[in-house]
Design a protein around this motif. Structure first.
Motif, PDB file in Angstrom:
ATOM      1  N   GLU A  45       0.833  -1.207   0.000  1.00 30.30           N
ATOM      2  CA  GLU A  45       0.000   0.000   0.000  1.00 30.30           C
ATOM      3  C   GLU A  45       0.866   1.254   0.000  1.00 30.30           C
ATOM      4  OE1 GLU A  45      -3.070   0.051   2.991  1.00 30.30           O
ATOM      5  OE2 GLU A  45      -3.531  -2.056   2.618  1.00 30.30           O
ATOM      6  N   GLN A  46       1.927   1.246   0.783  1.00 33.98           N
ATOM      7  CA  GLN A  46       2.829   2.393   0.837  1.00 33.98           C
ATOM      8  C   GLN A  46       3.482   2.617  -0.524  1.00 33.98           C
ATOM      9  OE1 GLN A  46       3.141   4.613   3.267  1.00 33.98           O
ATOM     10  NE2 GLN A  46       4.522   5.766   1.965  1.00 33.98           N
ATOM     11  N   GLN A  47       3.865   1.538  -1.198  1.00 37.66           N
ATOM     12  CA  GLN A  47       4.472   1.669  -2.523  1.00 37.66           C
ATOM     13  C   GLN A  47       3.477   2.257  -3.529  1.00 37.66           C
ATOM     14  OE1 GLN A  47       5.819  -2.323  -3.293  1.00 37.66           O
ATOM     15  NE2 GLN A  47       7.760  -2.017  -2.204  1.00 37.66           N
ATOM     16  N   VAL A  48       2.228   1.831  -3.442  1.00 37.31           N
ATOM     17  CA  VAL A  48       1.191   2.374  -4.326  1.00 37.31           C
ATOM     18  C   VAL A  48       1.032   3.869  -4.074  1.00 37.31           C
ATOM     19  CG1 VAL A  48      -1.290   2.348  -4.856  1.00 37.31           C
ATOM     20  CG2 VAL A  48      -0.044   0.192  -4.603  1.00 37.31           C
ATOM     21  N   GLU A  61       3.084  14.346  -9.344  1.00 39.39           N
ATOM     22  CA  GLU A  61       4.106  15.360  -9.587  1.00 39.39           C
ATOM     23  C   GLU A  61       4.509  15.403 -11.056  1.00 39.39           C
ATOM     24  OE1 GLU A  61       7.408  14.923  -6.904  1.00 39.39           O
ATOM     25  OE2 GLU A  61       6.086  14.927  -5.153  1.00 39.39           O
ATOM     26  N   GLN A  62       4.639  14.233 -11.661  1.00 37.97           N
ATOM     27  CA  GLN A  62       5.030  14.164 -13.067  1.00 37.97           C
ATOM     28  C   GLN A  62       4.046  14.910 -13.962  1.00 37.97           C
ATOM     29  OE1 GLN A  62       5.417  10.152 -14.569  1.00 37.97           O
ATOM     30  NE2 GLN A  62       5.578  10.837 -16.680  1.00 37.97           N
ATOM     31  N   PHE A  63       2.759  14.834 -13.627  1.00 38.32           N
ATOM     32  CA  PHE A  63       1.723  15.460 -14.448  1.00 38.32           C
ATOM     33  C   PHE A  63       1.216  16.776 -13.855  1.00 38.32           C
ATOM     34  CE2 PHE A  63       1.610  11.049 -15.861  1.00 38.32           C
ATOM     35  CZ  PHE A  63       1.705  11.239 -17.231  1.00 38.32           C
ATOM     36  N   ASP A  64       1.914  17.283 -12.854  1.00 37.31           N
ATOM     37  CA  ASP A  64       1.583  18.563 -12.237  1.00 37.31           C
ATOM     38  C   ASP A  64       0.145  18.590 -11.722  1.00 37.31           C
ATOM     39  OD1 ASP A  64       2.180  21.120 -11.333  1.00 37.31           O
ATOM     40  OD2 ASP A  64       1.487  22.079 -13.184  1.00 37.31           O
ATOM     41  N   VAL A  65      -0.221  17.527 -11.010  1.00 37.52           N
ATOM     42  CA  VAL A  65      -1.539  17.403 -10.388  1.00 37.52           C
ATOM     43  C   VAL A  65      -1.312  17.380  -8.875  1.00 37.52           C
ATOM     44  CG1 VAL A  65      -3.570  15.918 -10.168  1.00 37.52           C
ATOM     45  CG2 VAL A  65      -2.403  16.104 -12.364  1.00 37.52           C
ATOM     46  N   ASP A  66      -2.254  17.900  -8.119  1.00 34.99           N
ATOM     47  CA  ASP A  66      -2.156  17.944  -6.668  1.00 34.99           C
ATOM     48  C   ASP A  66      -1.955  16.530  -6.107  1.00 34.99           C
ATOM     49  OD1 ASP A  66      -3.159  17.749  -3.880  1.00 34.99           O
ATOM     50  OD2 ASP A  66      -3.532  19.891  -4.143  1.00 34.99           O
ATOM     51  N   ALA A  67      -0.808  16.302  -5.493  1.00 37.00           N
ATOM     52  CA  ALA A  67      -0.472  14.973  -4.972  1.00 37.00           C
ATOM     53  C   ALA A  67      -1.440  14.532  -3.883  1.00 37.00           C
ATOM     54  CB  ALA A  67       0.966  14.954  -4.457  1.00 37.00           C
ATOM     55  N   ASN A  68      -1.912  15.465  -3.052  1.00 36.22           N
ATOM     56  CA  ASN A  68      -2.854  15.093  -1.998  1.00 36.22           C
ATOM     57  C   ASN A  68      -4.163  14.582  -2.579  1.00 36.22           C
ATOM     58  OD1 ASN A  68      -1.174  15.707   0.204  1.00 36.22           O
ATOM     59  ND2 ASN A  68      -1.683  17.872   0.035  1.00 36.22           N
ATOM     60  N   LEU A  69      -4.625  15.203  -3.649  1.00 34.34           N
ATOM     61  CA  LEU A  69      -5.846  14.749  -4.311  1.00 34.34           C
ATOM     62  C   LEU A  69      -5.659  13.349  -4.881  1.00 34.34           C
ATOM     63  CD1 LEU A  69      -8.668  15.108  -5.570  1.00 34.34           C
ATOM     64  CD2 LEU A  69      -7.525  16.224  -7.505  1.00 34.34           C
ATOM     65  N   VAL A  70      -4.565  13.148  -5.583  1.00 34.89           N
ATOM     66  CA  VAL A  70      -4.305  11.840  -6.200  1.00 34.89           C
ATOM     67  C   VAL A  70      -4.166  10.764  -5.127  1.00 34.89           C
ATOM     68  CG1 VAL A  70      -2.656  10.521  -7.589  1.00 34.89           C
ATOM     69  CG2 VAL A  70      -3.315  12.841  -8.289  1.00 34.89           C
ATOM     70  N   LYS A  71      -3.444  11.059  -4.063  1.00 33.36           N
ATOM     71  CA  LYS A  71      -3.277  10.082  -2.984  1.00 33.36           C
ATOM     72  C   LYS A  71      -4.610   9.770  -2.314  1.00 33.36           C
ATOM     73  CE  LYS A  71       1.560  10.937  -1.902  1.00 33.36           C
ATOM     74  NZ  LYS A  71       2.512  11.379  -0.860  1.00 33.36           N
ATOM     75  N   ALA A  72      -5.473  10.770  -2.164  1.00 35.54           N
ATOM     76  CA  ALA A  72      -6.790  10.531  -1.570  1.00 35.54           C
ATOM     77  C   ALA A  72      -7.614   9.590  -2.441  1.00 35.54           C
ATOM     78  CB  ALA A  72      -7.529  11.855  -1.367  1.00 35.54           C
ATOM     79  N   PHE A 115      -6.403   7.322  -4.530  1.00 36.47           N
ATOM     80  CA  PHE A 115      -5.826   5.988  -4.427  1.00 36.47           C
ATOM     81  C   PHE A 115      -6.110   5.348  -3.080  1.00 36.47           C
ATOM     82  CE2 PHE A 115      -3.879   6.952  -8.378  1.00 36.47           C
ATOM     83  CZ  PHE A 115      -3.591   5.722  -8.956  1.00 36.47           C
ATOM     84  N   ARG A 116      -6.119   6.143  -2.020  1.00 37.44           N
ATOM     85  CA  ARG A 116      -6.456   5.602  -0.694  1.00 37.44           C
ATOM     86  C   ARG A 116      -7.879   5.046  -0.725  1.00 37.44           C
ATOM     87  NH1 ARG A 116      -4.353   2.979   2.409  1.00 37.44           N
ATOM     88  NH2 ARG A 116      -2.562   4.349   2.425  1.00 37.44           N
ATOM     89  N   LEU A 117      -8.800   5.775  -1.357  1.00 42.00           N
ATOM     90  CA  LEU A 117     -10.178   5.308  -1.475  1.00 42.00           C
ATOM     91  C   LEU A 117     -10.246   4.007  -2.280  1.00 42.00           C
ATOM     92  CD1 LEU A 117     -13.199   5.745  -0.995  1.00 42.00           C
ATOM     93  CD2 LEU A 117     -13.216   7.207  -3.021  1.00 42.00           C
ATOM     94  N   LEU A 118      -9.535   3.944  -3.399  1.00 39.29           N
ATOM     95  CA  LEU A 118      -9.522   2.721  -4.212  1.00 39.29           C
ATOM     96  C   LEU A 118      -8.989   1.539  -3.404  1.00 39.29           C
ATOM     97  CD1 LEU A 118      -8.192   4.133  -7.601  1.00 39.29           C
ATOM     98  CD2 LEU A 118     -10.505   3.274  -7.145  1.00 39.29           C
ATOM     99  N   ILE A 119      -7.914   1.757  -2.671  1.00 38.13           N
ATOM    100  CA  ILE A 119      -7.327   0.686  -1.854  1.00 38.13           C
ATOM    101  C   ILE A 119      -8.313   0.241  -0.781  1.00 38.13           C
ATOM    102  CG2 ILE A 119      -5.551   0.205  -0.117  1.00 38.13           C
ATOM    103  CD1 ILE A 119      -3.659   2.022  -1.839  1.00 38.13           C
TER     104      ILE A 119
END
Length: 110
Positions: free
Chosen positions: A70-73, A82-93, A95-99
């Motif tokens: 999970e940490q690796q994901v 970061e690569q696509f200049d998108v808010d990392a907190n949003l993306v992580k949220a 993915f956390r929901l998907l997990i």
């Protein structure tokens, strides 16, 4: 925070090759509808693979939760954001929901 498509056009003017800056509101909304469908398709694909992983875990008697994985994901999600200049907190949220949804489904199916 927004980005242009990776496949921006250079061949001179068909609708498929126009950038968002060259589109009107209806065209932009259609582009969003297409992207939304692609996102749902990718979520469905990810869910299918996660379900397959759950079946393998069940067969091998492995626990539902793998904190290291999970940490690796989450790290990958942040790096991709970061690569696509998108808010990392949003993306992580997201993915956390998907997990979490995958884990709930795994527990229910055991």
């Amino acid at each position: 925070m927004t980005r242009e498509p990776q496949h921006a056009a250079t061949d001179g003017g068909t609708d498929e090759n126009r950038t968002p800056d060259e589109m009107d509101l209806d065209e932009l909304r259609e582009e969003i509808r297409t992207i939304d469908q692609e996102i749902v398709e990718l979520i469905a694909q990810r869910t299918y693979v996660a379900d397959t992983i759950a079946a393998v875990k069940d067969e091998q008697g492995l626990p539902t939760t793998d904190e290291k994985q999970e940490q690796q994901v989450m790290e990958r999600a942040g790096d991709n954001a970061e690569q696509f200049d998108v808010d990392a907190n949003l993306v992580k949220a997201i993915f956390r929901l998907l997990i979490e949804l995958n884990k709930v489904e795994q527990r229910e199916n055991r």
